[in-house]
Design a protein around this motif. Structure first.
Motif, short mmCIF file in Angstrom:
data_model
loop_
_atom_site.label_atom_id
_atom_site.label_comp_id
_atom_site.label_asym_id
_atom_site.label_seq_id
_atom_site.Cartn_x
_atom_site.Cartn_y
_atom_site.Cartn_z
N PHE A 125 -41.80 6.77 -26.99
CA PHE A 125 -43.42 6.89 -26.80
C PHE A 125 -44.13 6.78 -28.13
CE2 PHE A 125 -41.65 9.36 -23.20
CZ PHE A 125 -42.06 8.44 -22.31
N TYR A 163 -29.64 13.27 -17.76
CA TYR A 163 -29.94 11.91 -17.42
C TYR A 163 -28.72 10.73 -17.47
CZ TYR A 163 -34.85 12.62 -18.41
OH TYR A 163 -36.26 12.96 -18.43
N HIS A 211 -38.60 9.13 -30.34
CA HIS A 211 -39.07 9.39 -29.05
C HIS A 211 -40.54 10.26 -29.30
CE1 HIS A 211 -39.18 11.20 -24.97
NE2 HIS A 211 -39.46 12.36 -25.81
N LYS A 263 -33.24 -1.26 -21.70
CA LYS A 263 -33.22 0.03 -20.87
C LYS A 263 -34.54 0.31 -20.34
CE LYS A 263 -31.56 4.12 -19.76
NZ LYS A 263 -32.27 4.75 -19.10
N ASP A 264 -35.31 -0.19 -21.33
CA ASP A 264 -37.03 0.23 -20.78
C ASP A 264 -37.39 -0.69 -19.57
OD1 ASP A 264 -37.31 2.08 -22.91
OD2 ASP A 264 -38.27 0.49 -24.02
N ARG A 265 -36.63 -1.80 -19.65
CA ARG A 265 -36.72 -2.71 -18.10
C ARG A 265 -35.80 -2.52 -17.03
NH1 ARG A 265 -36.85 -6.74 -22.60
NH2 ARG A 265 -34.87 -7.43 -21.85
N ASN A 275 -27.93 6.98 -17.00
CA ASN A 275 -27.92 6.29 -18.61
C ASN A 275 -26.52 5.40 -18.39
OD1 ASN A 275 -29.91 7.45 -19.85
ND2 ASN A 275 -28.93 8.86 -20.83
N ARG A 309 -36.90 7.53 -24.77
CA ARG A 309 -37.81 6.43 -24.72
C ARG A 309 -38.81 6.75 -26.06
NH1 ARG A 309 -39.62 2.89 -20.63
NH2 ARG A 309 -38.36 3.97 -19.07
N ASP A 312 -34.63 15.05 -27.03
CA ASP A 312 -34.73 13.76 -26.43
C ASP A 312 -34.79 12.76 -27.59
OD1 ASP A 312 -35.50 15.31 -24.32
OD2 ASP A 312 -37.38 14.85 -24.12
N ARG A 354 -32.80 -0.86 -26.49
CA ARG A 354 -33.92 0.02 -26.05
C ARG A 354 -34.68 -0.67 -25.27
NH1 ARG A 354 -34.12 4.94 -24.63
NH2 ARG A 354 -35.34 3.84 -22.78
#
Length: 255
Positions: free
Chosen positions: A144, A173, A114, A252-254, A177, A142, A133, A249
């Motif tokens: 980052f 979340y 993260h 999930k980002d999309r 999720n 996410r 996180d 991952r």
């Protein structure tokens, strides 16, 4: 004697935690999103803060610190690798370091992904790990700063802890999720049951954090990149787990 752990909702969807050792009177705070709810929780129990444990530098985990230290001048502990962008630290720690809250050893784990320099705090006697996180309820943070390979390594390290470990993560979340999890693991009965339980809990205003590591391993797709059914669903049979994780991952980002 395990620590008494209190979950404190902060901001719109953050969690902070107090871990109290009755024998010594020492109390640790994990992350400091905002002062108000944390100071109220300390006052309600007549606890005095002795330590603040910071997992990573993001504002919603550290911005409440100054206001808390005004009332409770505690020892601030955080990652040596992140010290340049954390609030001033009294103790800098790294992977494998151990310190104590009362008589409870606290093991430091590097869980970069993260952010780079994100740490988790594992308290084996209390069967507790504070992951913020990195590993989250039905999710993971996410990416980052880190790479998918880094995060998979971090999650694998956390997954290797005993199944009875309770995972104290940083945000509420779980319901969102869950909506994603079922898209990559649609035939998992344990996940379907968990989704029903989450919906009931949220309807009642009950937090879904913490959760057990056993439950995460059975239902959290980010820990299940080696699962043959998930690999088949993603058309990635026998692919390296880190690659499967990267695909989950990215989806999930999309999402």
């Amino acid at each position: 004697m395990p620590l008494e752990i209190v979950t404190i909702p902060c901001l719109s969807d953050n969690y902070a935690f107090l871990a109290h050792d009755a024998a010594s009177g020492q109390t640790a705070l994990v992350d400091a999103p905002e002062p108000g709810p944390i100071l109220e929780a300390l006052d309600a129990r007549a606890w005095t803060l002795s330590h603040v444990l910071l997992t990573h530098h993001h504002w919603d985990h550290v911005d409440g610190l100054a206001g808390i230290l005004e009332k409770h001048p505690a020892k601030v502990i955080g990652a040596a690798a992140d010290a340049y962008r954390l609030p001033p630290l009294d103790q800098q720690v790294s992977e494998g370091d151990v310190f104590e809250i009362g008589s409870e050893p606290v093991q430091v784990m590097d869980v970069s992904g993260h952010t780079v320099g994100h740490i988790a705090f594992y308290m084996p006697q209390s069967h507790a790990v504070f992951t913020a996180d990195s590993l989250m309820a039905l999710g993971c943070g996410r990416l980052f700063e880190g790479t998918p390979a880094q995060m998979w390594e971090s999650l694998s390290k956390l997954a290797a802890l005993p199944d009875e470990t309770i995972v104290y993560s940083g945000h509420e979340y779980t319901q969102s999720n869950a909506k994603f999890a079922i898209t990559v693991d649609p035939d998992n009965p344990a996940l379907k049951q968990r989704i029903a339980d989450i919906e009931s809990a949220r309807a009642a205003g009950t937090p879904t954090v913490p959760s057990s590591l056993a439950l995460e391993k059975a239902t959290n797709p980010f820990l299940r990149a080696e699962n043959p059914e998930i690999q088949a669903h993603l058309s990635m049979e026998n692919a390296p787990a880190a690659d499967v994780f990267a695909e989950i991952r990215a989806r999930k980002d999309r999402f």
